[in-house]
Enzyme design. Structure first.
Site, PDB file in Angstrom:
ATOM      1  N   HIS A   1      -5.532  14.881  -8.286  1.00  0.00           N
ATOM      2  CA  HIS A   1      -5.665  13.479  -8.677  1.00  0.00           C
ATOM      3  C   HIS A   1      -4.805  13.108  -9.884  1.00  0.00           C
ATOM      4  O   HIS A   1      -4.400  11.948 -10.028  1.00  0.00           O
ATOM      5  CB  HIS A   1      -7.135  13.156  -8.955  1.00  0.00           C
ATOM      6  CG  HIS A   1      -7.973  13.102  -7.712  1.00  0.00           C
ATOM      7  ND1 HIS A   1      -8.027  12.007  -6.893  1.00  0.00           N
ATOM      8  CD2 HIS A   1      -8.776  14.046  -7.134  1.00  0.00           C
ATOM      9  CE1 HIS A   1      -8.828  12.242  -5.861  1.00  0.00           C
ATOM     10  NE2 HIS A   1      -9.302  13.481  -5.991  1.00  0.00           N
TER      11      HIS A   1
ATOM     12  N   GLU B   1      -4.847   2.606  -3.953  1.00  0.00           N
ATOM     13  CA  GLU B   1      -3.385   2.570  -3.903  1.00  0.00           C
ATOM     14  C   GLU B   1      -2.882   1.244  -3.339  1.00  0.00           C
ATOM     15  O   GLU B   1      -1.751   1.141  -2.880  1.00  0.00           O
ATOM     16  CB  GLU B   1      -2.868   3.726  -3.053  1.00  0.00           C
ATOM     17  CG  GLU B   1      -3.241   3.671  -1.587  1.00  0.00           C
ATOM     18  CD  GLU B   1      -4.601   4.254  -1.249  1.00  0.00           C
ATOM     19  OE1 GLU B   1      -4.814   4.581  -0.073  1.00  0.00           O
ATOM     20  OE2 GLU B   1      -5.448   4.384  -2.158  1.00  0.00           O
TER      21      GLU B   1
ATOM     22  N   ASP C   1      -2.408   9.988 -10.033  1.00  0.00           N
ATOM     23  CA  ASP C   1      -2.356   8.980 -11.104  1.00  0.00           C
ATOM     24  C   ASP C   1      -0.924   8.768 -11.583  1.00  0.00           C
ATOM     25  O   ASP C   1      -0.512   7.640 -11.870  1.00  0.00           O
ATOM     26  CB  ASP C   1      -3.230   9.423 -12.284  1.00  0.00           C
ATOM     27  CG  ASP C   1      -4.719   9.349 -11.968  1.00  0.00           C
ATOM     28  OD1 ASP C   1      -5.074   8.747 -10.932  1.00  0.00           O
ATOM     29  OD2 ASP C   1      -5.508   9.883 -12.763  1.00  0.00           O
TER      30      ASP C   1
ATOM     31  N   ASN D   1      -3.127  13.173  -3.243  1.00  0.00           N
ATOM     32  CA  ASN D   1      -4.259  13.640  -4.049  1.00  0.00           C
ATOM     33  C   ASN D   1      -4.753  15.004  -3.571  1.00  0.00           C
ATOM     34  O   ASN D   1      -5.080  15.883  -4.373  1.00  0.00           O
ATOM     35  CB  ASN D   1      -5.403  12.628  -3.987  1.00  0.00           C
ATOM     36  CG  ASN D   1      -5.171  11.430  -4.891  1.00  0.00           C
ATOM     37  OD1 ASN D   1      -4.489  11.537  -5.913  1.00  0.00           O
ATOM     38  ND2 ASN D   1      -5.724  10.291  -4.514  1.00  0.00           N
TER      39      ASN D   1
ATOM     40  N   ASP E   1       0.842  -1.190   0.000  1.00  0.00           N
ATOM     41  CA  ASP E   1       0.000   0.000   0.000  1.00  0.00           C
ATOM     42  C   ASP E   1       0.883   1.247   0.000  1.00  0.00           C
ATOM     43  O   ASP E   1       1.860   1.324   0.757  1.00  0.00           O
ATOM     44  CB  ASP E   1      -0.882  -0.004   1.254  1.00  0.00           C
ATOM     45  CG  ASP E   1      -1.903   1.116   1.240  1.00  0.00           C
ATOM     46  OD1 ASP E   1      -2.993   0.904   0.662  1.00  0.00           O
ATOM     47  OD2 ASP E   1      -1.608   2.182   1.809  1.00  0.00           O
TER      48      ASP E   1
END
Length: 308
Positions: A193, A223, A197, A188, A180
């Site tokens: 965002h 994630e 990405d 974010n 993770d």
């Protein structure tokens, strides 16, 4: 000398037709056949071998995938006169056409070859095959990272667990890890965002290049990633994933304006037993991941509840 019989012509002008005598000499060719092989007329001394060699020199006739004309001829000759009767096959030509061929060997050794063009059908088949392959790939792949998606990676793990129950595979180690990205929500929130990405794609690239070919990593949500490591003990899995963790820790993801984003990785590892279910194994790896988070993140924890 055997004369060439009169052949009735129920076929169209586009039909590919050739007749070879018992000595494999070309005795008749339709206009379409002559056009394909760039023949002005039929030479009664030309054999099948001569015709194929001539086509290769003039860049016409059938496509030879093996690349060696002599090998192609030898392979074809094995099939052409095995026994009297008929065989059918598809072949493509150097001009881009496709033909459905019917080759009939008569009792007297003569061969009649009739080909009907199927180029539109073949091209449609190839288009449909490509579309099916692309759709299948999309169904298995996470669109953002290019890694296997949740359904695919879980199905793969399920198959591996089922093979562990076999007597020959029971002693084969299988480890999994849940990884993770730490504090991804803040990335974010602080950078947007689109940058988030970029970070996910960056991690996917690192995962592919840092882990081994036998390791399969998929994105299971947000994630979070699942790493399936067949033939691997937890000690070996930790060594591989520690290499990935350090690579992530040193990574700088560029952001517009000249700044960069750093991110880290927490991992939980467990070994899978033949008695495991997918949910049970992932649950233990998740518990180890939670331990890594609780201890301060950017670290790896290994579950020791299953004997290695």
């Amino acid at each position: 000398m055997t004369s060439v019989p009169h052949w009735p012509q129920p076929w169209t002008a586009e039909t590919f037709v050739a007749v070879y005598d018992a000595d494999d000499k070309l005795r008749y060719a339709s206009a379409a056949f002559k056009h394909l092989f760039q023949l002005d007329s039929v030479d009664a001394t030309m054999t099948f071998d001569d015709l194929i060699k001539r086509g290769a020199l003039r860049n016409c006739g059938p496509r030879i995938d093996c690349g060696v004309v002599i090998s192609f001829i030898a392979e074809m000759q094995k099939r052409r006169r095995q026994q009297a009767g008929q065989r059918c096959f598809a072949t493509d030509t150097l001009d881009g056409g496709w033909y459905w061929m019917t080759e009939t060997v008569l009792e007297n050794g003569w061969i009649i070859v009739i080909g009907s063009e199927i180029s539109p059908l073949k091209h449609l088949e190839l288009t449909l095959t490509k579309a099916h392959s692309e759709a299948l790939n999309e169904a298995r792949t996470d669109f953002l990272t290019g890694l296997p998606n949740r359904r695919h990676i879980l199905s793969y793990l399920d198959i591996l667990i089922s093979t562990l129950s076999g007597s020959h595979n029971a002693q084969t180690p299988l480890s999994i890890a849940v990884a993770d990205l730490d504090r991804f929500k803040s990335i974010n929130e602080n950078f947007g965002h689109l940058v988030g990405d970029d970070v996910l794609r960056d991690f996917a690239h690192l995962a592919r290049t840092t882990t081994r070919r036998s390791d399969v990593i998929g994105r299971v949500g947000g994630e979070e990633f699942l790493v399936v490591m067949p033939g691997t003990t937890t000690d070996d899995a930790k060594a591989v994933l520690e290499r990935l963790r350090r690579a992530v820790e040193a990574r700088l993801v560029p952001v517009k304006g000249g700044s960069v984003v750093r991110y880290t990785l927490s991992v939980g590892i467990t070994q899978v037993s033949p008695a495991d279910s997918v949910d049970g194994a992932i649950g233990r790896a998740d518990a180890s991941l939670y331990k890594s988070k609780k201890l301060g993140r950017n670290r790896i924890s290994v579950d020791i509840s299953v004997d290695a």
